[in-house]
Enzyme design. Structure first.
Site, short mmCIF file in Angstrom:
data_model
loop_
_atom_site.label_atom_id
_atom_site.label_comp_id
_atom_site.label_asym_id
_atom_site.label_seq_id
_atom_site.Cartn_x
_atom_site.Cartn_y
_atom_site.Cartn_z
N CYS A 81 1.63 18.26 -8.47
CA CYS A 81 -0.17 17.20 -7.26
C CYS A 81 0.10 18.57 -6.41
O CYS A 81 1.06 19.01 -5.85
CB CYS A 81 0.96 16.58 -6.81
SG CYS A 81 0.03 15.66 -5.32
N CYS A 85 4.49 15.35 0.19
CA CYS A 85 5.59 14.70 0.48
C CYS A 85 7.32 15.31 0.08
O CYS A 85 7.61 15.23 -1.61
CB CYS A 85 5.12 13.27 -0.37
SG CYS A 85 3.27 13.05 -0.50
N CYS A 88 9.19 13.08 -3.61
CA CYS A 88 7.87 13.26 -4.46
C CYS A 88 8.84 14.60 -5.07
O CYS A 88 8.28 15.97 -4.86
CB CYS A 88 6.73 13.23 -4.29
SG CYS A 88 6.38 12.93 -5.81
N CYS A 125 0.31 -1.32 -13.83
CA CYS A 125 -0.31 -0.51 -12.53
C CYS A 125 -0.61 1.02 -13.12
O CYS A 125 0.68 1.89 -13.87
CB CYS A 125 0.64 -0.56 -11.49
SG CYS A 125 0.25 0.72 -9.87
N CYS A 156 -3.66 -2.84 -11.48
CA CYS A 156 -3.08 -2.21 -10.24
C CYS A 156 -3.23 -0.59 -10.27
O CYS A 156 -2.97 -0.20 -11.99
CB CYS A 156 -2.40 -2.22 -9.83
SG CYS A 156 -2.07 -1.47 -7.99
N CYS A 216 -1.69 -3.80 -2.36
CA CYS A 216 -0.62 -3.23 -2.79
C CYS A 216 -0.41 -2.03 -1.72
O CYS A 216 -0.18 -0.69 -1.72
CB CYS A 216 -0.75 -3.27 -3.71
SG CYS A 216 1.71 -2.27 -4.37
N ARG A 288 7.81 -6.49 -3.88
CA ARG A 288 8.76 -5.77 -4.84
C ARG A 288 9.93 -5.11 -4.05
O ARG A 288 9.69 -4.41 -3.72
CB ARG A 288 7.84 -4.93 -5.77
CG ARG A 288 7.40 -4.27 -7.04
CD ARG A 288 6.58 -3.90 -8.03
NE ARG A 288 5.66 -5.05 -7.67
CZ ARG A 288 4.29 -4.63 -7.00
NH1 ARG A 288 4.02 -2.90 -6.73
NH2 ARG A 288 3.92 -5.17 -7.63
N1 SAM Z 1 -0.42 10.33 -5.18
C1 SAM Z 1 0.18 8.99 -4.89
C2 SAM Z 1 -0.46 8.60 -3.98
O1 SAM Z 1 1.10 9.76 -3.08
O2 SAM Z 1 -0.66 8.10 -3.05
C3 SAM Z 1 -0.50 8.02 -5.76
C4 SAM Z 1 1.28 7.50 -6.34
S1 SAM Z 1 2.89 7.95 -5.34
C5 SAM Z 1 3.75 8.84 -6.36
C6 SAM Z 1 2.53 6.23 -5.08
C7 SAM Z 1 4.08 6.39 -3.86
O3 SAM Z 1 5.21 6.16 -4.69
C8 SAM Z 1 4.25 7.14 -2.92
O4 SAM Z 1 3.54 6.22 -1.92
C9 SAM Z 1 6.10 6.54 -2.70
O5 SAM Z 1 5.60 5.41 -1.85
C10 SAM Z 1 6.76 5.90 -3.81
N2 SAM Z 1 7.30 6.97 -4.04
C11 SAM Z 1 7.09 8.60 -4.71
N3 SAM Z 1 7.78 9.47 -4.97
C12 SAM Z 1 9.47 8.60 -4.62
C13 SAM Z 1 10.75 8.53 -4.58
N4 SAM Z 1 10.94 9.73 -5.19
N5 SAM Z 1 10.98 7.71 -4.20
C14 SAM Z 1 10.93 6.32 -4.16
N6 SAM Z 1 9.69 6.09 -4.08
C15 SAM Z 1 8.84 7.12 -4.46
C1 DTB Z 2 5.49 2.67 -5.19
O1 DTB Z 2 5.16 1.58 -4.32
N1 DTB Z 2 6.23 2.55 -5.99
C2 DTB Z 2 6.21 3.06 -6.79
C3 DTB Z 2 4.35 3.07 -7.54
N2 DTB Z 2 3.97 1.97 -6.43
C4 DTB Z 2 3.71 3.83 -7.73
C5 DTB Z 2 6.57 4.23 -7.03
C6 DTB Z 2 8.30 5.16 -7.39
C7 DTB Z 2 7.69 6.32 -7.99
C8 DTB Z 2 9.25 6.80 -8.15
C9 DTB Z 2 9.54 7.97 -7.96
C10 DTB Z 2 9.30 8.45 -10.25
O2 DTB Z 2 9.52 7.98 -11.19
O3 DTB Z 2 8.74 9.51 -9.60
FE1 SF4 Z 3 1.70 13.48 -4.36
FE2 SF4 Z 3 3.36 12.86 -4.78
FE3 SF4 Z 3 2.73 13.23 -2.68
FE4 SF4 Z 3 1.71 11.16 -4.73
S1 SF4 Z 3 4.04 10.90 -3.00
S2 SF4 Z 3 0.23 12.34 -2.88
S3 SF4 Z 3 2.45 12.49 -5.95
S4 SF4 Z 3 3.19 14.40 -3.57
#
Ligand code: SAM
Ligand code: DTB
Ligand code: SF4
Length: 352
Positions: A81, A85, A88, A125, A156, A216, A288
């Protein structure tokens, strides 16, 4: 290690913390109440038992059935990506060991959805590591949504920022919910993400509402934010008009290689408080208990259910990190005497 707390990235957020954000929406508002951050903060500051009691009373009034929703996640497009973030593991710029893959085939996604349904999930989802979907990706995602919906699952998707017409296409394909998180309070946001701003997220949520999709939307705690900033996140969510139907509260899963790795973990009781405050301020939402359950243990999760959580991600994986084993969740729910929305298949040898 330099923590994200020490860095200032990006720009000033223009979003005021106390402003209610009203969407032009065909969906009937489920609240007209607004929550000043001070009032949310006052909830956080209650004695723990008073807070949990208040949350549990409201929870029973609004969810007399007391069931827990099981939602299964699938990463349909993993890694690579372009965004930054700080939490992430899928951001290409961090060295986390997550390999970039191409989008999954429809067939594989349907097999995963079938397995999720068979083990008792009622919601499926689909998540993609995109800043936003490219128009060329949309058709395949729409097919996934249409066919998962046809299996009788709630659908979702979380694909990043959406344009209005993309939200409409997903709605037309049968999408029930769109997940797009605000992640944190506006004033902390720039410590975590610089490649898109708070207003971009609010704009996407507006498009999702305009298309008639259910929202959501939640965030992450344990990223080094203060209690006031946790209250700021909850106030933002509760002041969306209407507030989200589903509110995922994630505990940061610290992944090596991401800027937020190595922070002091949040006090688990503060996480429970966050769940309770979400329940009180958004009484009809499915709250959740999301990422981070594996690190929490049974007792903290049990307190979260008492505080009003009534949904979990169910299945051995979140997107790239581990979730509790489905079998362990079945045992925990049974131990707590918690019903689920679907029929959960019981394995021999589970809790008696
Ligand atoms: N890329 C899209 C976005 O960012 O909207 C969708 C997937 S993204 C992984 C969805 C959500 O996962 C993020 O907004 C964040 O709240 C959660 N998330 C990602 N990495 C995480 C982590 N290490 N711990 C907890 N939540 C996480
Ligand atoms: C949300 O709020 N939490 C989920 C889902 N929406 C997509 C993602 C959590 C991701 C945790 C880190 C990972 O497994 O990559
Ligand atoms: Fe990309 Fe992760 Fe940010 Fe979603 S949360 S936009 S997958 S870097």
């Amino acid at each position: 290690m330099e923590s994200m707390m020490d860095q200032t990235v990006g720009h000033e957020s223009k979003v005021e913390n106390t402003q209610p954000v009203t969407f032009q929406t065909p969906v009937k508002p489920i609240t007209a109440e607004t929550w000043p951050v001070e009032d949310v903060m006052a909830l956080f500051d209650l004695p723990f038992n008073d807070l949990l009691f208040k949350a549990q009373v409201l929870h029973r009034e609004n969810f007399p059935n007391g069931d827990v929703e099981l939602a299964t996640l699938l990463s349909i497009k993993t890694g690579g990506c372009e965004e930054d973030c700080g939490y992430c593991p899928q951001a290409a710029r961090y060295d986390t060991g997550v390999e970039a893959k191409k989008m999954m085939d429809v067939r594989e996604v349907l097999n995963a959805a079938k397995a999720a349904r068979e083990s008792g999930a009622t919601r499926f989802c689909m998540g993609a590591a995109w800043r936003s979907p490219k128009d060329r990706d949309m058709e395949k995602v729409e097919t996934m949504v249409r066919e998962v919906k046809a299996m009788g699952l709630e659908t979702c998707a979380t694909l990043g920022m959406l344009k209005e017409e993309q939200a409409q296409r997903l709605k037309d394909a049968g999408l029930d919910y769109y997940n797009h998180n605000l992640d944190t309070a506006p004033e902390f946001y720039n410590n975590v993400i610089s490649t898109r701003d708070y207003q971009d997220r609010l704009d996407t949520l507006g498009h999702v509402r305009t298309a008639g999709l259910k929202v959501c939307c939640g965030g992450i705690v344990g990223m080094g934010e203060t209690r006031r900033q946790r209250a700021g996140l909850i106030a933002q969510l509760a002041n969306l008009n209407p507030y989200p139907e589903s509110v995922p509260v994630n505990h940061l899963v610290q992944v090596e290689g991401t800027p937020l790795h190595g922070l002091d973990p949040l006090d688990p009781l503060e996480f429970v408080r966050t769940i309770a405050v979400a329940r009180i301020t958004m009484p009809k939402a499915r709250v959740r208990l999301s990422a981070g359950r594996r690190q929490m243990g049974e007792a903290v999760q049990a307190m979260c259910f008492l505080a009003g959580a009534n949904s979990i991600f169910y299945g051995d994986k979140l997107l790239t990190t581990d979730n509790p084993e489905a079998e362990d969740d079945r045992v925990l729910l049974e131990k707590l005497g918690l019903k689920t929305r679907g029929v959960v298949e019981k394995k021999a040898g589970s809790c008696s």
